[in-house]
Design an enzyme around this catalytic site. Structure first.
Site, mmCIF file in Angstrom:
data_model
loop_
_atom_site.group_PDB
_atom_site.id
_atom_site.type_symbol
_atom_site.label_atom_id
_atom_site.label_comp_id
_atom_site.label_asym_id
_atom_site.label_seq_id
_atom_site.Cartn_x
_atom_site.Cartn_y
_atom_site.Cartn_z
ATOM 1 N N LEU A 33 40.248 22.557 62.697
ATOM 2 C CA LEU A 33 41.697 22.682 62.536
ATOM 3 C C LEU A 33 42.173 24.131 62.640
ATOM 4 O O LEU A 33 41.488 25.045 62.202
ATOM 5 C CB LEU A 33 42.094 22.090 61.181
ATOM 6 C CG LEU A 33 41.629 20.642 60.978
ATOM 7 C CD1 LEU A 33 41.883 20.188 59.544
ATOM 8 C CD2 LEU A 33 42.304 19.704 61.966
ATOM 9 N N HIS A 37 47.494 22.490 63.987
ATOM 10 C CA HIS A 37 47.334 21.294 63.141
ATOM 11 C C HIS A 37 48.053 21.485 61.804
ATOM 12 O O HIS A 37 48.658 20.551 61.275
ATOM 13 C CB HIS A 37 45.851 21.039 62.844
ATOM 14 C CG HIS A 37 45.011 20.751 64.041
ATOM 15 N ND1 HIS A 37 44.060 21.627 64.514
ATOM 16 C CD2 HIS A 37 44.982 19.680 64.868
ATOM 17 C CE1 HIS A 37 43.466 21.103 65.560
ATOM 18 N NE2 HIS A 37 44.014 19.927 65.809
ATOM 19 N N GLY A 147 51.184 17.115 68.349
ATOM 20 C CA GLY A 147 51.638 18.384 68.899
ATOM 21 C C GLY A 147 52.190 18.217 70.305
ATOM 22 O O GLY A 147 51.662 17.431 71.104
ATOM 23 N N LYS A 149 51.817 20.404 72.398
ATOM 24 C CA LYS A 149 50.805 21.046 73.242
ATOM 25 C C LYS A 149 50.164 19.997 74.160
ATOM 26 O O LYS A 149 49.938 20.221 75.334
ATOM 27 C CB LYS A 149 49.774 21.709 72.328
ATOM 28 C CG LYS A 149 48.418 21.917 72.909
ATOM 29 C CD LYS A 149 48.257 23.307 73.424
ATOM 30 C CE LYS A 149 46.959 23.526 74.144
ATOM 31 N NZ LYS A 149 45.860 22.695 73.728
ATOM 32 N N GLN A 153 49.953 13.302 76.123
ATOM 33 C CA GLN A 153 49.511 12.418 75.031
ATOM 34 C C GLN A 153 50.719 11.961 74.204
ATOM 35 O O GLN A 153 50.849 10.780 73.858
ATOM 36 C CB GLN A 153 48.512 13.169 74.165
ATOM 37 C CG GLN A 153 48.135 12.465 72.881
ATOM 38 C CD GLN A 153 46.988 13.146 72.161
ATOM 39 O OE1 GLN A 153 45.845 12.985 72.539
ATOM 40 N NE2 GLN A 153 47.278 13.907 71.122
#
Ligand code: PAF
Length: 281
Positions: A33, A37, A147, A149, A153
């Protein structure tokens, strides 16, 4: 903070929180992490009475030539990071706990998973959607935090939750960056000192694009060319892809419009890094 390895124990804990009328926020992770996170945990903490972090390096989302075996792991460090953020429960299952010997059911989101990283990582998002659905069913949260990022996803999970009527609110959280702009990632730990310096080129190319956009440029081809130049000037970098797509459908756009996602994947040496930004007027 409890660290639990079995599904039954998670269910018991969740049941008792639910009986007390407490809300639950879920932060699914693969561990190792970092502040990215922790920012998800902070949002989860703010919105919910209880926070669950799952730490599971999911074999199903790794291709045969990918880094499953070498993916960084450090539970003791992760426990401290979670404790710091006031997490209530870490679910840290084994692969056997998650996938029994006869496991044979999968969740597949079509279309969106063929774009961007999906082209290069066949089966990856099927693995992600399957494990995320399992984690949703095991922890039954009100909200789950992902996230930006991993923008693809996030888009795929949003689609999945909508398509399958999963009663969980998906919250996307902003990218957290190092002081020089490199997006935080567990995979940054693979970079040598020289590669770490080279890795800034992803962020530089994003800054270049943003400057052009601010000056009024709307042609995706023109912006892409400038971004490619920035990255091609870095000898240790090799572009996997840079694309502009609509954030909801992940289909390519030629002219910049509201909610265009600019996503890039670049090899720095052997390490594949991703980064992105979403354009808003
Ligand atoms: O983003 C990740 O770390 C993983 O893909 C996730 C969502 C935890 C599923 O394994």
């Amino acid at each position: 903070m409890k660290v639990i390895t079995t599904i039954d124990e998670v269910r018991d804990q969740v049941k008792s929180w639910r009986n007390n009328g407490e809300s639950i926020g879920l932060v699914p992770t693969m561990g190792y992490l970092h502040e990215g996170h922790q920012s998800l945990m902070a949002s989860a903490k703010k919105d919910n009475q209880r926070v669950i972090v799952t730490i599971f390096v999911n074999p199903m989302q790794f291709g045969p030539k990918e880094d499953l075996a070498s993916y960084p792991r450090d539970l003791e460090r992760d426990k401290k990071a979670c404790q710091q953020m006031g997490v209530d429960l870490i679910f840290w299952p084994s692969a056997d706990e998650m996938y029994d010997a006869n496991f044979n059911s999968y969740v597949n989101v079509n279309g969106l998973t063929d774009a961007l990283c999906g082209k290069k990582r066949p089966g990856h998002f099927k693995g992600v959607c399957t494990v995320v659905t399992k984690l949703f069913n095991i922890t039954q949260p009100d909200r789950a935090y992902f996230g930006q990022k991993d923008a693809q996803q996030l888009a795929v999970i949003q689609r999945m939750v909508q398509d399958l009527n999963i009663p969980i609110e998906i919250i996307g959280c902003p990218i957290v960056r190092e002081s020089d702009g490199l997006a935080k990632s567990s995979r940054n730990s693979y970079l040598s000192e020289q590669e770490r310096l080279a890795a800034i080129c992803l962020y530089r190319s994003i800054e270049q694009a943003k400057q052009m956009i601010k000056a009024g440029e709307k042609s995706v081809a023109t912006i892409l060319k400038a971004m490619q130049n920035v990255i091609n000037n870095e000898p240790l970098a090799k572009i996997d892809y840079i694309e502009f797509v609509d954030f909801a459908t992940l289909t390519n756009v030629d002219v910049l419009k509201q909610d265009s996602l600019c996503a890039l994947a670049v090899y720095i040496g052997k390490t594949r890094l991703i980064d992105n930004f979403i354009y808003h007027h």
